[in-house]
Scaffold this active site. Sequence first.
Site, PDB file in Angstrom:
ATOM      1  N   SER A 163       5.020   6.746   2.320  1.00 49.09           N
ATOM      2  CA  SER A 163       5.568   5.427   2.653  1.00 49.09           C
ATOM      3  C   SER A 163       4.872   4.364   1.810  1.00 49.09           C
ATOM      4  CB  SER A 163       5.298   5.085   4.135  1.00 49.09           C
ATOM      5  OG  SER A 163       5.725   6.115   4.995  1.00 49.09           O
TER       6      SER A 163
ATOM      7  N   ASP B 234      -2.958   0.996   7.802  1.00 51.52           N
ATOM      8  CA  ASP B 234      -1.712   1.749   7.587  1.00 51.52           C
ATOM      9  C   ASP B 234      -0.588   1.263   8.502  1.00 51.52           C
ATOM     10  OD1 ASP B 234      -2.981   3.251   5.612  1.00 51.52           O
ATOM     11  OD2 ASP B 234      -3.718   4.698   7.066  1.00 51.52           O
TER      12      ASP B 234
ATOM     13  N   HIS C 231       0.944   5.185   1.328  1.00 52.74           N
ATOM     14  CA  HIS C 231       0.264   6.063   2.281  1.00 52.74           C
ATOM     15  C   HIS C 231       0.959   7.427   2.264  1.00 52.74           C
ATOM     16  CE1 HIS C 231      -2.171   7.183   5.683  1.00 52.74           C
ATOM     17  NE2 HIS C 231      -1.093   7.626   6.283  1.00 52.74           N
TER      18      HIS C 231
ATOM     19  N   ASN D  38       0.851  -1.189   0.000  1.00 53.70           N
ATOM     20  CA  ASN D  38       0.000   0.000   0.000  1.00 53.70           C
ATOM     21  C   ASN D  38       0.887   1.238   0.000  1.00 53.70           C
ATOM     22  OD1 ASN D  38      -2.422   1.608   0.410  1.00 53.70           O
ATOM     23  ND2 ASN D  38      -1.770   1.883   2.542  1.00 53.70           N
TER      24      ASN D  38
END
Length: 221
Positions: free
Chosen positions: A142, A151, A115, A113
């Site tokens: 990140s 997250d 973020h 992912n």
Amino acid sequence: MSAAPSRRRVAVLISGRGSNMTSLIAAAKDPSFPAEIALVLSNRPEAPGLATARENGITTVAIDHKHHLSREDFERAMQEVLEAHGIELVCLAGFMRILTAWFVERWTGRMINIHPALLPLYRGLHTHERALADGVKLHGASVHFVVPGMDEGPIIAQAAVPVLDGDTADTLGARVLAQEHVIYPLALGLLAGGRLTIEGARVRVSGEAAQTSALVAPQVA
Ligand code: GAR
């Protein structure tokens, strides 16, 4: 001529404009990049990124979460599509649905992912507003492995940007976004190239420029 090494089949999951998706598609146009974007999947049929993906010749699927009775039901539908397309790695790119442990555990070590903050600071939403409110001088983005906590998960790559005096959430967000487009292809390349090892909370990078390749230093715009 030797056969090209096989590339990992990647699905990019989006909910909106898909600028990070576009940066992954651009990187994967290089035949030496170890991943191909085989599918773009959105939970919002009207997501502008779907049209961008199609313009790039990539298969798209929309699975409207509102048409599913439960989160699990929605995720089972996504899982079926991912399996049907032989997907090996998943990139969340502005995918704004919380995923259950059921789904996340199916993709352990294979789903990442992006973020818009220097994790573990500013998990969740409105990261740029919160960074400005706190008066931090460094902010950033990140890329991390996805684990059940939102997250959270081992960090693969980070980019830092300065917070400048005149910044608004928009100007700061644009500076961060430009770096997102650098580190997401970088992180996917490392993952698909088999160069990442997870050791607890830490991710080790092997091979060329291993120590520095996952860090993008501050740059004044
Ligand atoms: C990006 O800034 C991404 O980091 C963020 O949403 C934006 C999507 O933009 N993701 C999150 O906030 C997830 N927690 P994009 O659709 O243009 O890539």
